[in-house]
Scaffold this motif. Structure first.
Motif, PDB file in Angstrom:
ATOM      1  N   VAL A  29       1.147  -1.320   0.031  1.00 25.20           N
ATOM      2  CA  VAL A  29       0.331  -0.167  -0.068  1.00 25.20           C
ATOM      3  C   VAL A  29       0.626   1.306  -0.033  1.00 25.20           C
ATOM      4  O   VAL A  29       0.523   2.117  -0.182  1.00 25.20           O
ATOM      5  CB  VAL A  29      -0.432   0.526   1.506  1.00 25.20           C
ATOM      6  CG1 VAL A  29      -2.026  -1.621   1.745  1.00 25.20           C
ATOM      7  CG2 VAL A  29       0.159  -0.174   2.830  1.00 25.20           C
ATOM      8  N   LEU A  30       2.413   1.077   0.294  1.00 25.95           N
ATOM      9  CA  LEU A  30       3.070   2.368   0.851  1.00 25.95           C
ATOM     10  C   LEU A  30       3.958   2.878  -0.610  1.00 25.95           C
ATOM     11  O   LEU A  30       3.840   1.469  -1.663  1.00 25.95           O
ATOM     12  CB  LEU A  30       4.448   1.792   1.583  1.00 25.95           C
ATOM     13  CG  LEU A  30       3.956   2.776   2.801  1.00 25.95           C
ATOM     14  CD1 LEU A  30       4.983   2.473   3.972  1.00 25.95           C
ATOM     15  CD2 LEU A  30       3.222   3.815   2.654  1.00 25.95           C
ATOM     16  N   PRO A  31       3.618   3.830  -1.457  1.00 30.82           N
ATOM     17  CA  PRO A  31       4.765   3.663  -2.749  1.00 30.82           C
ATOM     18  C   PRO A  31       5.695   2.782  -2.707  1.00 30.82           C
ATOM     19  O   PRO A  31       6.744   3.097  -1.798  1.00 30.82           O
ATOM     20  CB  PRO A  31       4.767   5.787  -2.588  1.00 30.82           C
ATOM     21  CG  PRO A  31       3.725   5.853  -1.781  1.00 30.82           C
ATOM     22  CD  PRO A  31       3.614   4.923  -0.657  1.00 30.82           C
ATOM     23  N   ASN A  32       5.794   2.671  -3.425  1.00 33.23           N
ATOM     24  CA  ASN A  32       7.108   1.033  -3.784  1.00 33.23           C
ATOM     25  C   ASN A  32       7.319   1.224  -4.988  1.00 33.23           C
ATOM     26  O   ASN A  32       7.495   1.890  -5.852  1.00 33.23           O
ATOM     27  CB  ASN A  32       6.957  -0.101  -3.293  1.00 33.23           C
ATOM     28  CG  ASN A  32       8.080  -0.756  -2.843  1.00 33.23           C
ATOM     29  OD1 ASN A  32       8.695  -0.751  -3.559  1.00 33.23           O
ATOM     30  ND2 ASN A  32       7.109  -1.457  -1.815  1.00 33.23           N
ATOM     31  N   GLU A  33       9.001   1.471  -5.453  1.00 34.49           N
ATOM     32  CA  GLU A  33       9.670   1.354  -6.922  1.00 34.49           C
ATOM     33  C   GLU A  33       9.790  -0.272  -6.780  1.00 34.49           C
ATOM     34  O   GLU A  33      10.473  -0.039  -8.569  1.00 34.49           O
ATOM     35  CB  GLU A  33      10.993   1.621  -6.431  1.00 34.49           C
ATOM     36  CG  GLU A  33      11.055   3.374  -5.971  1.00 34.49           C
ATOM     37  CD  GLU A  33      10.017   4.223  -7.306  1.00 34.49           C
ATOM     38  OE1 GLU A  33      10.274   4.004  -8.444  1.00 34.49           O
ATOM     39  OE2 GLU A  33       9.733   5.210  -7.410  1.00 34.49           O
ATOM     40  N   ASP A  34       9.667  -1.284  -6.283  1.00 30.86           N
ATOM     41  CA  ASP A  34       9.454  -2.915  -6.791  1.00 30.86           C
ATOM     42  C   ASP A  34       8.062  -2.919  -7.218  1.00 30.86           C
ATOM     43  O   ASP A  34       7.169  -2.734  -6.891  1.00 30.86           O
ATOM     44  CB  ASP A  34       9.747  -3.693  -5.478  1.00 30.86           C
ATOM     45  CG  ASP A  34       9.952  -4.723  -5.817  1.00 30.86           C
ATOM     46  OD1 ASP A  34       9.439  -5.732  -6.901  1.00 30.86           O
ATOM     47  OD2 ASP A  34      10.717  -5.459  -4.949  1.00 30.86           O
ATOM     48  N   SER A  35       8.022  -3.280  -8.194  1.00 31.55           N
ATOM     49  CA  SER A  35       7.168  -3.390  -9.323  1.00 31.55           C
ATOM     50  C   SER A  35       6.641  -4.686  -8.799  1.00 31.55           C
ATOM     51  O   SER A  35       5.428  -5.154  -9.426  1.00 31.55           O
ATOM     52  CB  SER A  35       7.221  -4.151 -10.729  1.00 31.55           C
ATOM     53  OG  SER A  35       8.958  -4.964 -10.749  1.00 31.55           O
ATOM     54  N   ALA A  77      -6.747  -3.814  -0.231  1.00 31.04           N
ATOM     55  CA  ALA A  77      -7.375  -3.355  -0.151  1.00 31.04           C
ATOM     56  C   ALA A  77      -7.729  -2.988   1.362  1.00 31.04           C
ATOM     57  O   ALA A  77      -7.814  -1.623   1.598  1.00 31.04           O
ATOM     58  CB  ALA A  77      -8.624  -3.122  -0.662  1.00 31.04           C
ATOM     59  N   ALA A  78      -7.704  -3.529   2.751  1.00 32.74           N
ATOM     60  CA  ALA A  78      -7.754  -3.246   3.650  1.00 32.74           C
ATOM     61  C   ALA A  78      -6.688  -2.593   4.419  1.00 32.74           C
ATOM     62  O   ALA A  78      -7.401  -1.017   5.308  1.00 32.74           O
ATOM     63  CB  ALA A  78      -8.851  -4.660   5.064  1.00 32.74           C
ATOM     64  N   GLY A  79      -6.006  -2.347   4.239  1.00 32.33           N
ATOM     65  CA  GLY A  79      -4.404  -2.445   4.168  1.00 32.33           C
ATOM     66  C   GLY A  79      -4.314  -0.894   3.790  1.00 32.33           C
ATOM     67  O   GLY A  79      -4.062   0.020   4.616  1.00 32.33           O
ATOM     68  N   TYR A  80      -4.470  -0.456   2.848  1.00 33.23           N
ATOM     69  CA  TYR A  80      -4.691   0.890   1.936  1.00 33.23           C
ATOM     70  C   TYR A  80      -5.844   1.538   2.459  1.00 33.23           C
ATOM     71  O   TYR A  80      -5.469   2.797   2.439  1.00 33.23           O
ATOM     72  CB  TYR A  80      -5.134   0.648   0.354  1.00 33.23           C
ATOM     73  CG  TYR A  80      -4.956   2.390  -0.401  1.00 33.23           C
ATOM     74  CD1 TYR A  80      -3.970   2.394  -1.087  1.00 33.23           C
ATOM     75  CD2 TYR A  80      -6.314   2.569  -0.794  1.00 33.23           C
ATOM     76  CE1 TYR A  80      -3.182   3.205  -1.605  1.00 33.23           C
ATOM     77  CE2 TYR A  80      -5.962   3.351  -1.457  1.00 33.23           C
ATOM     78  CZ  TYR A  80      -4.804   4.164  -2.239  1.00 33.23           C
ATOM     79  OH  TYR A  80      -4.991   5.409  -3.148  1.00 33.23           O
ATOM     80  N   TRP A  81      -6.373   1.828   2.469  1.00 32.01           N
ATOM     81  CA  TRP A  81      -8.038   2.185   3.933  1.00 32.01           C
ATOM     82  C   TRP A  81      -7.033   2.599   5.101  1.00 32.01           C
ATOM     83  O   TRP A  81      -7.336   4.017   5.611  1.00 32.01           O
ATOM     84  CB  TRP A  81      -9.098   1.153   4.338  1.00 32.01           C
ATOM     85  CG  TRP A  81     -10.179   2.057   4.994  1.00 32.01           C
ATOM     86  CD1 TRP A  81     -10.974   2.493   3.943  1.00 32.01           C
ATOM     87  CD2 TRP A  81     -10.451   1.675   5.943  1.00 32.01           C
ATOM     88  NE1 TRP A  81     -11.539   3.905   5.512  1.00 32.01           N
ATOM     89  CE2 TRP A  81     -11.551   3.003   6.819  1.00 32.01           C
ATOM     90  CE3 TRP A  81      -9.932   0.743   7.116  1.00 32.01           C
ATOM     91  CZ2 TRP A  81     -12.180   2.540   7.864  1.00 32.01           C
ATOM     92  CZ3 TRP A  81     -10.622   0.971   8.419  1.00 32.01           C
ATOM     93  CH2 TRP A  81     -11.694   1.633   8.635  1.00 32.01           C
ATOM     94  N   LEU A  82      -6.761   2.178   5.624  1.00 31.04           N
ATOM     95  CA  LEU A  82      -5.927   2.424   7.167  1.00 31.04           C
ATOM     96  C   LEU A  82      -4.740   3.170   6.870  1.00 31.04           C
ATOM     97  O   LEU A  82      -4.185   4.218   7.304  1.00 31.04           O
ATOM     98  CB  LEU A  82      -5.251   1.313   7.207  1.00 31.04           C
ATOM     99  CG  LEU A  82      -6.590   0.026   8.402  1.00 31.04           C
ATOM    100  CD1 LEU A  82      -5.680  -0.027   9.071  1.00 31.04           C
ATOM    101  CD2 LEU A  82      -6.763   0.782   9.437  1.00 31.04           C
TER     102      LEU A  82
END
Length: 200
Positions: A29-35, A77-82
């Motif tokens: 969920v965090l911005p990440n450069e790893d594809s 999706a739950a993690g993204y909401w948090l």
């Protein structure tokens, strides 16, 4: 600017970690450069984003249940909401991510139960895999928890592998009605039929 951005991302990472979110979920969920960890636009993610937007406008839609098979993106999706919440409240160190198994181990006199009831937002992950005692103690605890959170408009996101019929059979009409009551005000029980993303 880059160092400030990195520091901010680390601050949010630490907030999510302190709130009990699994690192595997945080990595997605965090911005990440790893594809490999690129966030995929799944049905579950779209539902969580839509629900978050509804909450921004009103406090009424207190519960979202994401139901579907393993690997369809419910936990991410739950993690993204948090993550959306954590970006605004990086000082919150209270646990917000609770697995159903962890909830099942909390007694009615456990301070953790009060913590669950009072958390400003909460994820109940993998509801349906916990041990179901024959006396119905877990269902009673879950009903008490949801009643308290519903009564105080505290947002609660539930993930489960159970479909609607199995969910009702396992948890009973009272809990189902409590979630269903919220459908008119922005909450939902969504059955996801996406294929598993694991191994792709």
């Amino acid at each position: 600017k880059e160092s400030e951005k990195a520091a901010r991302i680390h601050e949010v990472w630490q907030t999510l970690k302190d709130q009990g979110v699994p690192e595997r979920v945080i990595d997605y969920v965090l911005p990440n450069e790893d594809s490999h960890f690129r966030l995929k636009k799944t049905t579950a993610l779209y539902a969580a984003e839509t629900w978050a937007e509804n909450q921004r406008k009103t406090k009424l839609g207190w519960c979202l249940a994401l139901a579907g098979g393993k690997g369809c993106g419910k936990s991410v999706a739950a993690g993204y909401w948090l993550y959306i919440k954590a970006r605004k409240r990086t000082t919150l160190r209270q646990r917000t991510w609770w697995s159903a198994s962890r909830i099942s181990r909390a007694s009615s006199y456990d301070k953790n139960l009060d913590e669950m009831m009072q958390a400003p937002y909460m994820v109940i992950d993998d509801l349906g895999v916990e041990y179901m005692d024959k006396n119905g103690h877990f269902n009673g605890r879950l009903d008490e928890l949801l009643e308290e959170r519903c009564g105080n408009y505290l947002p609660t996101l539930i993930t489960t592998n159970l479909n609607g019929i199995d969910f009702k059979e396992r948890y009973g009409q009272r809990i189902v009605d409590r979630i269903r009551e919220d459908l008119k005000t922005g909450g939902a029980f969504i059955e996801i039929r996406d294929k598993s993303l694991r191994g792709i």
